[in-house]
Scaffold this motif. Structure first.
Motif, PDB file in Angstrom:
ATOM      1  N   ASN A   9       1.037  -1.157   0.100  1.00 22.50           N
ATOM      2  CA  ASN A   9       0.055   0.090   0.078  1.00 22.50           C
ATOM      3  C   ASN A   9       0.985   1.302  -0.055  1.00 22.50           C
ATOM      4  OD1 ASN A   9      -2.447  -1.341  -0.100  1.00 22.50           O
ATOM      5  ND2 ASN A   9      -2.572  -1.462   2.329  1.00 22.50           N
ATOM      6  N   ALA A  10       1.823   1.122   0.802  1.00 22.93           N
ATOM      7  CA  ALA A  10       2.790   2.345   0.810  1.00 22.93           C
ATOM      8  C   ALA A  10       3.628   2.430  -0.502  1.00 22.93           C
ATOM      9  CB  ALA A  10       4.014   2.167   2.064  1.00 22.93           C
ATOM     10  N   ARG A  11       3.800   1.548  -1.385  1.00 26.57           N
ATOM     11  CA  ARG A  11       4.525   1.823  -2.421  1.00 26.57           C
ATOM     12  C   ARG A  11       3.539   2.070  -3.577  1.00 26.57           C
ATOM     13  NH1 ARG A  11       7.565  -2.999  -0.946  1.00 26.57           N
ATOM     14  NH2 ARG A  11       6.044  -4.195  -1.921  1.00 26.57           N
ATOM     15  N   GLU A  12       2.205   1.789  -3.728  1.00 23.58           N
ATOM     16  CA  GLU A  12       1.322   2.343  -4.332  1.00 23.58           C
ATOM     17  C   GLU A  12       1.020   3.576  -4.205  1.00 23.58           C
ATOM     18  OE1 GLU A  12      -1.745  -0.248  -3.910  1.00 23.58           O
ATOM     19  OE2 GLU A  12      -1.005  -2.025  -5.027  1.00 23.58           O
ATOM     20  N   THR A  13       1.058   3.898  -2.839  1.00 30.00           N
ATOM     21  CA  THR A  13       0.727   5.638  -2.661  1.00 30.00           C
ATOM     22  C   THR A  13       1.824   6.500  -3.282  1.00 30.00           C
ATOM     23  OG1 THR A  13      -0.414   4.809  -0.411  1.00 30.00           O
ATOM     24  CG2 THR A  13       0.101   7.103  -0.734  1.00 30.00           C
ATOM     25  N   SER A  14       2.940   5.826  -2.974  1.00 27.13           N
ATOM     26  CA  SER A  14       4.249   6.725  -3.482  1.00 27.13           C
ATOM     27  C   SER A  14       4.180   6.945  -4.828  1.00 27.13           C
ATOM     28  CB  SER A  14       5.590   5.996  -3.127  1.00 27.13           C
ATOM     29  OG  SER A  14       5.548   4.887  -3.930  1.00 27.13           O
ATOM     30  N   LEU A  15       3.570   6.026  -5.644  1.00 20.12           N
ATOM     31  CA  LEU A  15       3.573   6.323  -7.379  1.00 20.12           C
ATOM     32  C   LEU A  15       2.588   7.240  -7.591  1.00 20.12           C
ATOM     33  CD1 LEU A  15       3.568   2.398  -8.313  1.00 20.12           C
ATOM     34  CD2 LEU A  15       5.112   4.089  -8.671  1.00 20.12           C
ATOM     35  N   MET A  16       1.736   7.646  -6.877  1.00 20.45           N
ATOM     36  CA  MET A  16       0.769   8.919  -6.859  1.00 20.45           C
ATOM     37  C   MET A  16       1.251  10.129  -6.830  1.00 20.45           C
ATOM     38  SD  MET A  16      -2.512   7.223  -4.766  1.00 20.45           S
ATOM     39  CE  MET A  16      -3.669   8.615  -4.991  1.00 20.45           C
ATOM     40  N   MET A  17       2.496  10.261  -6.528  1.00 16.21           N
ATOM     41  CA  MET A  17       3.215  11.533  -6.509  1.00 16.21           C
ATOM     42  C   MET A  17       3.594  11.928  -7.785  1.00 16.21           C
ATOM     43  SD  MET A  17       6.640  12.618  -4.307  1.00 16.21           S
ATOM     44  CE  MET A  17       6.116  12.593  -2.709  1.00 16.21           C
ATOM     45  N   THR A  18       3.141  13.082  -8.231  1.00 16.06           N
ATOM     46  CA  THR A  18       3.390  13.712  -9.322  1.00 16.06           C
ATOM     47  C   THR A  18       4.252  15.030  -9.421  1.00 16.06           C
ATOM     48  OG1 THR A  18       1.213  14.902  -9.408  1.00 16.06           O
ATOM     49  CG2 THR A  18       1.586  12.742 -10.567  1.00 16.06           C
ATOM     50  N   THR A  19       4.827  15.421 -10.367  1.00 17.35           N
ATOM     51  CA  THR A  19       5.643  16.556 -10.285  1.00 17.35           C
ATOM     52  C   THR A  19       4.985  17.535 -11.181  1.00 17.35           C
ATOM     53  OG1 THR A  19       7.722  15.236 -10.232  1.00 17.35           O
ATOM     54  CG2 THR A  19       8.278  17.436 -10.912  1.00 17.35           C
ATOM     55  N   ASP A  20       4.885  18.719 -10.440  1.00 13.53           N
ATOM     56  CA  ASP A  20       4.131  19.830 -11.051  1.00 13.53           C
ATOM     57  C   ASP A  20       5.064  20.797 -11.032  1.00 13.53           C
ATOM     58  OD1 ASP A  20       2.391  21.657 -12.070  1.00 13.53           O
ATOM     59  OD2 ASP A  20       1.118  21.791 -10.461  1.00 13.53           O
ATOM     60  N   ARG A  21       5.475  21.368 -12.239  1.00 20.39           N
ATOM     61  CA  ARG A  21       6.338  22.447 -12.593  1.00 20.39           C
ATOM     62  C   ARG A  21       5.698  23.529 -13.244  1.00 20.39           C
ATOM     63  NH1 ARG A  21       8.764  18.203 -15.035  1.00 20.39           N
ATOM     64  NH2 ARG A  21      10.542  17.074 -13.687  1.00 20.39           N
ATOM     65  N   SER A  22       4.364  23.597 -13.247  1.00 19.34           N
ATOM     66  CA  SER A  22       3.483  24.521 -13.965  1.00 19.34           C
ATOM     67  C   SER A  22       3.798  25.861 -13.480  1.00 19.34           C
ATOM     68  CB  SER A  22       1.886  24.378 -14.107  1.00 19.34           C
ATOM     69  OG  SER A  22       1.621  24.379 -12.478  1.00 19.34           O
ATOM     70  N   ARG A  23       3.793  26.205 -12.344  1.00 22.11           N
ATOM     71  CA  ARG A  23       3.965  27.619 -11.663  1.00 22.11           C
ATOM     72  C   ARG A  23       5.473  27.774 -11.084  1.00 22.11           C
ATOM     73  NH1 ARG A  23      -1.692  28.672  -8.643  1.00 22.11           N
ATOM     74  NH2 ARG A  23      -3.080  28.174 -10.530  1.00 22.11           N
ATOM     75  N   TYR A  24       6.616  26.867 -11.201  1.00 22.52           N
ATOM     76  CA  TYR A  24       7.672  26.852 -10.965  1.00 22.52           C
ATOM     77  C   TYR A  24       8.342  28.035 -11.531  1.00 22.52           C
ATOM     78  CZ  TYR A  24      11.716  25.326  -8.154  1.00 22.52           C
ATOM     79  OH  TYR A  24      12.630  25.093  -7.206  1.00 22.52           O
ATOM     80  N   GLY A  25       8.173  28.049 -13.053  1.00 20.98           N
ATOM     81  CA  GLY A  25       9.079  29.040 -13.779  1.00 20.98           C
ATOM     82  C   GLY A  25       8.571  30.354 -13.554  1.00 20.98           C
ATOM     83  N   ALA A  26       7.373  30.926 -13.081  1.00 25.39           N
ATOM     84  CA  ALA A  26       7.028  32.212 -12.599  1.00 25.39           C
ATOM     85  C   ALA A  26       7.797  32.545 -11.214  1.00 25.39           C
ATOM     86  CB  ALA A  26       5.670  32.148 -12.487  1.00 25.39           C
TER      87      ALA A  26
END
Length: 273
Positions: A9-26
């Motif tokens: 369950n812990a490993r499956e939860t970790s896969l749900m983490m996504t990287t969002d760079r949409s506002r990082y450039g701003a």
């Protein structure tokens, strides 16, 4: 009948983490613009006096505590505590930290900029007085590196704002204690955010609980050794308490993590219809 272990369950939860760079450039653009503005010596000096002039109104122990959150060993302990919940971020943290450990000393040596204490006749200084290698601020770099790494994987907006506020407080404290110019902390913030951005392209890696327990133990021992070497009788007791309190918390969490990894997890049976 299906069986799911807690580790699965812990490993499956970790896969749900996504990287969002949409506002990082701003964010990078904003910090870059502020740094360019502070290249103006008059503005840089006026901002320093405005912020450093507030130093007598803030308790010295509080200034030292906030600024110490950007110190390598103190922030490293906080990072370890966070990694115990998200070990898949380890490759990114190590990559960003390695980049900053290379770039910050090189830039400090190259520019060799005088610190405020070496250039001004009057200022408020809290803690150690330093005269050289002002640009960029290493504490600010570390604080924004940590914040930037988490900003791109967190979803809760309140937590993101809290991270940015914490990093801002560390950066401002460096001016408050008289250690850096505004342009130094902005350059450090830009460098830290940039290192985190480069490291964000490192893929998230799943690790077995046992392997992560061993790695966390090695990191903890390294932090304990560094802290033991750096602690001196001249340090404020609040700083010593903060550093060793965080290390105690990290030790408890690492030991618990290791013990849980060694215990066989009983399968959870789904209720029959």
């Amino acid at each position: 009948m299906f069986r799911l272990t807690q580790a699965q369950n812990a490993r499956e939860t970790s896969l749900m983490m996504t990287t969002d760079r949409s506002r990082y450039g701003a964010l990078l653009l904003l910090v870059s613009m502020l740094m360019l503005l502070c290249l103006n010596q008059v503005l840089n000096l006026n901002l320093f006096h405005a912020i450093n002039g507030l130093s007598p109104k803030v308790p010295q122990w509080l200034q030292l505590a906030i600024t110490d959150l950007g110190h390598g060993s103190t922030l490293g302990t906080i990072v370890l505590i966070c990694l115990l919940r998200r070990p898949e971020l380890m490759p990114r943290v190590l990559t960003a930290s390695l980049l900053s450990m290379i770039l910050v000393p090189l830039l400090k040596q190259y520019f060799d900029a005088p610190r405020p204490a070496a250039a001004l006749d009057f200022l408020y200084i809290v803690g150690e007085t330093r005269l050289h290698h002002s640009f960029p601020s290493g504490h600010s770099t570390s604080a924004f590196l940590f914040a930037g790494t988490l900003l791109m994987v967190m979803r809760d907006k309140k937590s993101k704002w809290a991270l940015l506020m914490g990093a801002d407080m560390v950066a401002l404290s460096r001016i408050l204690v008289g250690a850096h110019w505004p342009v130094d902390v902005l350059a450090g913030a830009l460098l830290g955010l940039s290192c985190a951005y480069v490291a964000s392209y490192i893929p998230l890696v799943r690790m077995s609980p046992k392997r992560w327990g061993v790695m966390a133990g090695v990191l903890l021992i390294t932090l304990l050794a560094c802290q033991y070497k750096e602690t001196s009788s001249q340090m404020a007791w609040q700083i010593i308490g903060l550093r060793w309190g965080l290390l105690l918390l990290a030790s408890i969490l690492v030991i618990r993590q290791y013990l849980q990894a060694r215990q066989p997890l009983a399968p959870r049976k789904l209720a029959r219809a």
